[in-house]
Design a protein around this motif. Structure first.
Motif, PDB file in Angstrom:
ATOM      1  N   THR A  30       0.834  -1.206   0.000  1.00 20.67           N
ATOM      2  CA  THR A  30       0.000   0.000   0.000  1.00 20.67           C
ATOM      3  C   THR A  30       0.864   1.249   0.000  1.00 20.67           C
ATOM      4  O   THR A  30       0.629   2.188  -0.782  1.00 20.67           O
ATOM      5  N   VAL A  31       1.864   1.284   0.872  1.00 22.69           N
ATOM      6  CA  VAL A  31       2.750   2.446   0.956  1.00 22.69           C
ATOM      7  C   VAL A  31       3.509   2.633  -0.352  1.00 22.69           C
ATOM      8  O   VAL A  31       3.634   3.767  -0.865  1.00 22.69           O
ATOM      9  N   ALA A  32       4.031   1.553  -0.914  1.00 24.54           N
ATOM     10  CA  ALA A  32       4.755   1.659  -2.186  1.00 24.54           C
ATOM     11  C   ALA A  32       3.844   2.216  -3.272  1.00 24.54           C
ATOM     12  O   ALA A  32       4.258   3.070  -4.077  1.00 24.54           O
ATOM     13  N   GLY A  33       2.588   1.762  -3.307  1.00 27.10           N
ATOM     14  CA  GLY A  33       1.649   2.272  -4.301  1.00 27.10           C
ATOM     15  C   GLY A  33       1.325   3.739  -4.098  1.00 27.10           C
ATOM     16  O   GLY A  33       1.193   4.504  -5.064  1.00 27.10           O
ATOM     17  N   MET A  34       1.170   4.146  -2.834  1.00 21.51           N
ATOM     18  CA  MET A  34       0.922   5.562  -2.547  1.00 21.51           C
ATOM     19  C   MET A  34       2.070   6.436  -3.046  1.00 21.51           C
ATOM     20  O   MET A  34       1.848   7.463  -3.728  1.00 21.51           O
ATOM     21  N   GLY A  46       5.871  14.315 -10.302  1.00 14.94           N
ATOM     22  CA  GLY A  46       7.221  14.224 -10.831  1.00 14.94           C
ATOM     23  C   GLY A  46       8.245  13.933  -9.749  1.00 14.94           C
ATOM     24  O   GLY A  46       9.419  13.714 -10.047  1.00 14.94           O
ATOM     25  N   ARG A  47       7.827  13.932  -8.535  1.00 20.59           N
ATOM     26  CA  ARG A  47       8.652  13.630  -7.370  1.00 20.59           C
ATOM     27  C   ARG A  47       7.716  13.327  -6.213  1.00 20.59           C
ATOM     28  O   ARG A  47       6.503  13.525  -6.320  1.00 20.59           O
ATOM     29  N   VAL A  48       8.255  12.839  -5.106  1.00 22.09           N
ATOM     30  CA  VAL A  48       7.427  12.548  -3.940  1.00 22.09           C
ATOM     31  C   VAL A  48       7.456  13.754  -3.009  1.00 22.09           C
ATOM     32  O   VAL A  48       8.490  14.045  -2.396  1.00 22.09           O
ATOM     33  N   ALA A  91      -0.095  10.553   4.209  1.00 18.89           N
ATOM     34  CA  ALA A  91      -0.994   9.499   3.737  1.00 18.89           C
ATOM     35  C   ALA A  91      -0.580   8.116   4.211  1.00 18.89           C
ATOM     36  O   ALA A  91      -1.413   7.201   4.256  1.00 18.89           O
ATOM     37  N   LEU A  92       0.676   7.929   4.563  1.00 16.71           N
ATOM     38  CA  LEU A  92       1.191   6.589   4.827  1.00 16.71           C
ATOM     39  C   LEU A  92       0.515   5.881   6.004  1.00 16.71           C
ATOM     40  O   LEU A  92       0.340   4.654   5.952  1.00 16.71           O
ATOM     41  N   LEU A 109      -3.187   2.285 -10.071  1.00 19.93           N
ATOM     42  CA  LEU A 109      -3.467   3.679 -10.390  1.00 19.93           C
ATOM     43  C   LEU A 109      -2.195   4.381 -10.848  1.00 19.93           C
ATOM     44  O   LEU A 109      -2.216   5.163 -11.815  1.00 19.93           O
ATOM     45  N   ALA A 110      -1.088   4.121 -10.164  1.00 19.91           N
ATOM     46  CA  ALA A 110       0.195   4.715 -10.580  1.00 19.91           C
ATOM     47  C   ALA A 110       0.568   4.262 -11.987  1.00 19.91           C
ATOM     48  O   ALA A 110       1.033   5.066 -12.814  1.00 19.91           O
TER      49      ALA A 110
END
Length: 497
Positions: free
Chosen positions: A99-103, A112-114, A121-122, A148-149
Motif C-alpha cells: 500500500t505504501v509503495a503504491g501511494m 514528478g517527485r514525492v 498518507a502513509l 493507479l500509478a
C-alpha cells in the motif's frame, strides 16, 4: 534526514518507508485483526476438507466466482508451503508495504517527485477497515494504488494501447481480489483521465466521454457481476444515506485502541486536506478522483450486496488520494508529516503487541482441546460499541486451524463465499454471529449466555469455550481456565448395559 525532499525521491528511501510499514506486524504470529481470525478458520477448511474427516463432517466448501477471493486464492499455495498461520501472516505482512509503495509511486507519477506531504498518507496503510480484518478488501486497495500509478504513467507516456491491453486482465484480477478495490480504481482512473484530457485541450464534456471510453478497459468484471448476481436474501442492499454512521466513520478513519489519539489523528488528516484545498495546493489529477470517491462514500449504503460497512471502506482510500494530491514544500511541513507517520507507526506497533499478549493468554485453551472436537464458542462482549475491543470475536476459529475442530463462528453468506455448515443438530448455534454474547437488553446480533448454555444440543457439541465469562451447568466440567475465560467439557451420561 527522511524529511528532505530529494531523499524521498530515492528508490532506497521509498523501499525503506515501505518496509517500515510492516513493523507493527512483525512480532505477532497471528495478525490481531478482528475478522481475519475467522477467515483463517475458513482457509483451513477450504485447504484441508478433503483430507480431514472432522472438517468434512461439519462443513462443505465449494469454490464460486465472486469478487472477494484475493487472500482465499493466495492461501491455496501458501498453506501448502507454510501452513495456515504463517501463510496468512506473510500475506497480511505484505499488504501495508504494498500500500505504501503504491501511494508513493502514485504521488511521484503525479508530481514528478514525492512531495513531503505524501508522508501524511502513509498511516492510512493501517485504516479502520484493515484493523477490522477486511483483508481481501485491504489487499485490493494495495493493488489499486499500484495500478493507479501504472495507469497514470502509461497515460502520461502516451502508451494508451498498451494500457488498454494490460488493464483488461489486471482489472479482472483486481475485481477477483475484491470488487470494491476494483470500483475505487475505476473511479480514480476515470478522474485522472478526465483531467489529463481536459488539460490537453479537450472540452470538459468531450474529455469526460473520452475518459469513459478509455476506462472500458476496466469494465470486463461487470459481466460476472451481472450474470452471477446472487438473489439470496443475505445479499440485500440497505441503509442508505446513514449520515450518523458516516460521521462515525470519519472519526474512525484510523480507529484502533486509543480513542483520543485516533480521533485527533483523523482530524489532523482532514485539517491538512482542508488547508491544502483552501490554499489551492491540490493537483487536480488526484483531487478529482478524490472527489469522485468522496461522492461514492456519501452515496454508498452501509450494507451493499450483503456486505456490511460498504461505505466505511471507501473513506481511507479517498483521504489518501486527497493527501497524495497535495503539492507543498517546506521544512516544517516535512517534519510534521514525518512525525505523524512515525508516531502512528509506533502507536500501531504498541497496540498490536498488546493484542498479541491477550491472544496468547486465551489460546492456551486449545492445548486442552482434543483434535476434531466440536466446540460451542461463546464470546462475551460488553454492551455498547466501545472504541476498542479485545478482538476476540473470531478467536475461536483458531480451534479449526490448530485442532481441526468445529466452531460456530464461521460466516455463511451466499454472496461472499462457498462455505456451508452441514453438522447436524447445531440448530441456531452453527454460524456467526451465534458465538457473540451480549448482556440482556443490549443491542447486538448474537446470543444470550444462560439461554445458550441451557438449550444447546449436547449431542452436537462436546466442548464449550466461554471467553470473558463463566457458566454453570451440571454437565459442564471445566478443563482449563485463565481466570476470566474457561473451556468446558460436556459430560454425557453413560448408558448402562
Amino acid at each position: 534526514m527522511i524529511v528532505r525532499g530529494d531523499l524521498l525521491d530515492r528508490r532506497w528511501m521509498i523501499a525503506l518507508l515501505a518496509f517500515a510499514a510492516a513493523i507493527p506486524l512483525i512480532w505477532p504470529p497471528i495478525p490481531p485483526l478482528v475478522d481475519l481470525l475467522g477467515h483463517m478458520g475458513r482457509y483451513r477448511i477450504q485447504t484441508a476438507i478433503q483430507d480431514v474427516p472432522s472438517l468434512a463432517a461439519a462443513y462443505s466448501f465449494h469454490w464460486k466466482l465472486v469478487g472477494n477471493l484475493g487472500v482465499d486464492l493466495l492461501m491455496v499455495p501458501m498453506a501448502k508451503l507454510f501452513g495456515i498461520e504463517l501463510g496468512t501472516k506473510l500475506i497480511v505482512l505484505a499488504i501495508p508495504p504494498l500500500t505504501v509503495a503504491g501511494m508513493l509511486w502514485t504521488a511521484r507519477e503525479v508530481h514528478g517527485r514525492v512531495p513531503p506531504t505524501a508522508l501524511f498518507a502513509l498511516p492510512l496503510a493501517y485504516p479502520y477497515p484493515f484493523h477490522f480484518g477486511f483483508i481481501n478488501f485491504s489487499l485490493s486497495v494495495a493493488f489499486a494504488f499500484n495500478l493507479l500509478a501504472l495507469w497514470i504513467r502509461t497515460g502520461r507516456t502516451g502508451r494508451i494501447g498498451f494500457r488498454a491491453a494490460v488493464f483488461v486482465p489486471l482489472s479482472c484480477l483486481l475485481w477477483l481480489t475484491h470488487m470494491v478495490g476494483w470500483g475505487l480504481l475505476g473511479l480514480s482512473a476515470f478522474g485522472t483521465e478526465l483531467v489529463r484530457r481536459h488539460r490537453g485541450g479537450e472540452p470538459l464534456f468531450r474529455a469526460a466521454m473520452t475518459a469513459g471510453i478509455t476506462c472500458a478497459a476496466l469494465a470486463l468484471p461487470l459481466l460476472p457481476m451481472i450474470l452471477l448476481r446472487s438473489h439470496s436474501p443475505e445479499a440485500a442492499t440497505f441503509d442508505w444515506f446513514n449520515l450518523e454512521a458516516k460521521s462515525v466513520w470519519m472519526s474512525s478513519l484510523l480507529r484502533d485502541r486509543w480513542q483520543m489519539l485516533d480521533v485527533l489523528s483523523a482530524w489532523a488528516i482532514f485539517l491538512v486536506i482542508g488547508i491544502a484545498a483552501i490554499r489551492r495546493r491540490l493537483d487536480p489529477l488526484l483531487a478529482v478522483p478524490a472527489l469522485l470517491c468522496l461522492a461514492a462514500f456519501v452515496l454508498m449504503p452501509r450494507v451493499a450486496n450483503g456486505s456490511a460497512y460498504a461505505d466505511m471502506r471507501l473513506l481511507p482510500f479517498t483521504c489518501a488520494v486527497a493527501l497524495l494530491a497535495i503539492r507543498s514544500e517546506g521544512r516544517w511541513i516535512a517534519i510534521a508529516a514525518a512525525a505523524f507517520f512515525l508516531g502512528r507507526l509506533a502507536a500501531t506497533t504498541a497496540s498490536f503487541l498488546l493484542y498479541d499478549q491477550s491472544f496468547r493468554g486465551e489460546l492456551h485453551a486449545l492445548d486442552r482441546l482434543p483434535r476434531g472436537a466440536s466446540v460451542l464458542s461463546l464470546v462475551v462482549r460488553p454492551c455498547g460499541s466501545g472504541w476498542s475491543t479485545e478482538r476476540l470475536d473470531h478467536l475461536p476459529a483458531l480451534a479449526i486451524v490448530r485442532r481441526d475442530a468445529f466452531s460456530n463462528d464461521q460466516w455463511v453468506v451466499d454472496s461472499a463465499q462457498g462455505l456451508r455448515v452441514i453438522k447436524p443438530n447445531v440448530g441456531r448455534y452453527g454460524a456467526d454471529p451465534s458465538q457473540l454474547i451480549y448482556p440482556n437488553g443490549c443491542r447486538g446480533e448474537g446470543s444470550d449466555l444462560s439461554r445458550s448454555v441451557q438449550e444447546f444440543d449436547r449431542a452436537a457439541f462436546d466442548h464449550v469455550w466461554v471467553l470473558n465469562g463463566r457458566v454453570s451447568a451440571p454437565d459442564l466440567q471445566p478443563v482449563w481456565s485463565n481466570g476470566h475465560s474457561t473451556l468446558y467439557q460436556v459430560i454425557r451420561e453413560r448408558k448402562s448395559g
